[in-house]
Scaffold this active site. Structure first.
Site, PDB file in Angstrom:
ATOM      1  N   ASP A  60       0.860  -1.194   0.000  1.00  0.00           N
ATOM      2  CA  ASP A  60       0.000   0.000   0.000  1.00  0.00           C
ATOM      3  C   ASP A  60       0.891   1.237   0.000  1.00  0.00           C
ATOM      4  O   ASP A  60       1.047   1.899   1.017  1.00  0.00           O
ATOM      5  CB  ASP A  60      -0.900  -0.034   1.242  1.00  0.00           C
ATOM      6  CG  ASP A  60      -1.869   1.139   1.286  1.00  0.00           C
ATOM      7  OD1 ASP A  60      -1.861   1.954   0.340  1.00  0.00           O
ATOM      8  OD2 ASP A  60      -2.633   1.240   2.263  1.00  0.00           O
ATOM      9  N   LYS A  62       0.401   3.732  -2.166  1.00  0.00           N
ATOM     10  CA  LYS A  62      -0.383   4.854  -2.723  1.00  0.00           C
ATOM     11  C   LYS A  62       0.480   5.671  -3.686  1.00  0.00           C
ATOM     12  O   LYS A  62       0.608   6.890  -3.579  1.00  0.00           O
ATOM     13  CB  LYS A  62      -0.969   5.722  -1.620  1.00  0.00           C
ATOM     14  CG  LYS A  62      -1.960   4.941  -0.745  1.00  0.00           C
ATOM     15  CD  LYS A  62      -2.714   5.822   0.207  1.00  0.00           C
ATOM     16  CE  LYS A  62      -3.636   5.012   1.093  1.00  0.00           C
ATOM     17  NZ  LYS A  62      -2.924   4.156   2.068  1.00  0.00           N
ATOM     18  N   ASP A  65       3.028   9.523  -8.537  1.00  0.00           N
ATOM     19  CA  ASP A  65       4.097  10.333  -9.124  1.00  0.00           C
ATOM     20  C   ASP A  65       3.974  10.342 -10.648  1.00  0.00           C
ATOM     21  O   ASP A  65       3.004   9.823 -11.208  1.00  0.00           O
ATOM     22  CB  ASP A  65       5.457   9.774  -8.657  1.00  0.00           C
ATOM     23  CG  ASP A  65       6.457  10.886  -8.395  1.00  0.00           C
ATOM     24  OD1 ASP A  65       6.629  11.742  -9.290  1.00  0.00           O
ATOM     25  OD2 ASP A  65       7.062  10.908  -7.305  1.00  0.00           O
TER      26      ASP A  65
END
Ligand code: C5P
Length: 214
Positions: A60, A62, A65
């Site tokens: 996880d 997230k 970019d």
């Protein structure tokens, strides 16, 4: 990831021995162990293959970019042995596609965050949750993350998401209910503190699985 117990533990502890002890105890009960920055920043990515001895691992991170950086993050994560990675959808189609492309090379999965489970999700991300579902579908993600804390929103997201798998955090410490979350459309629930802070994490996991099977 194929649903069995439908329970995923969020292993947000920062002590390596505790993480491995919990993984050893409950790895056989859960469908996956989710690792997040607290554990990886304290123990390093090298803990992933160790946890993988006991269950599938979801990273996880997230990821949020530009496509090239997302690609590099996904490559390192999958090389370490993670079975799936979670990325943010708000960074756009190209950034999500970069994650999905790397996952395809490794035979792994990508899950895209739609609406988060905490109160602050209402400030910005909720307004775009359905667009984020569409981003996940368009770019070939395996599934999405949607909130157990708002079952009515979860149901709406489910209707939009067609056959994407739904992983739902927010059961227990954040107020969501296990059974209600499945009934609202989740394929898996993600539970952290209610399990790893319990006196007996094994029993806490068994109790939750019992609720899910009712
Ligand atoms: O301890 P608790 O059960 O609240 O843990 C929930 C886990 O799921 C945490 O790792 C948190 O970062 C993660 N998560 C979340 N809501 C999202 C996405 C991930 O709570 N929308």
């Amino acid at each position: 990831m194929v649903p069995d117990s439908r329970l995923i533990i969020a292993l947000d502890v920062t002590d390596r021995e505790e993480a491995l002890q919990i993984s050893r105890k409950i790895g056989g009960l859960v469908d996956a162990i989710k690792v997040n920055y607290p554990l990886i920043l304290s123990c390093g990515l090298g803990i992933v293959p160790e946890i993988k001895k006991y269950a599938n691992v979801i990273a996880d991170f997230k990821v949020a970019d530009i496509p090239n950086t997302n690609r590099l993050i996904c490559e390192e994560t999958f090389k370490a042995g993670a079975d799936a990675i979670i990325c943010q959808g708000f960074v756009g189609n190209d950034s999500v596609k970069a994650c999905v492309d790397v996952a395809a090379q490794f035979g792994k999965e990508v899950y895209v965050v739609t609406e988060m489970s905490h109160p602050g999700a209402i400030d910005f991300i909720q307004k775009h949750a359905m667009d984020l579902v569409d981003v996940a579908i368009k770019n070939g993600a395996s599934g999405i993350i949607a909130p157990a804390t708002r079952p009515e929103r979860l149901s709406e997201i489910k209707r939009r998401s067609k056959d994407l798998k739904i992983l739902s955090p927010g059961v227990g410490a954040q107020g969501g209910d296990a059974r209600t979350t499945l009934d609202a459309g989740a394929d898996f629930i993600i539970v952290g503190r209610s399990i790893y802070n319990a006196k007996d994490p094994y029993q806490a996991a068994i109790d939750l699985i019992g609720q899910l099977r009712r």
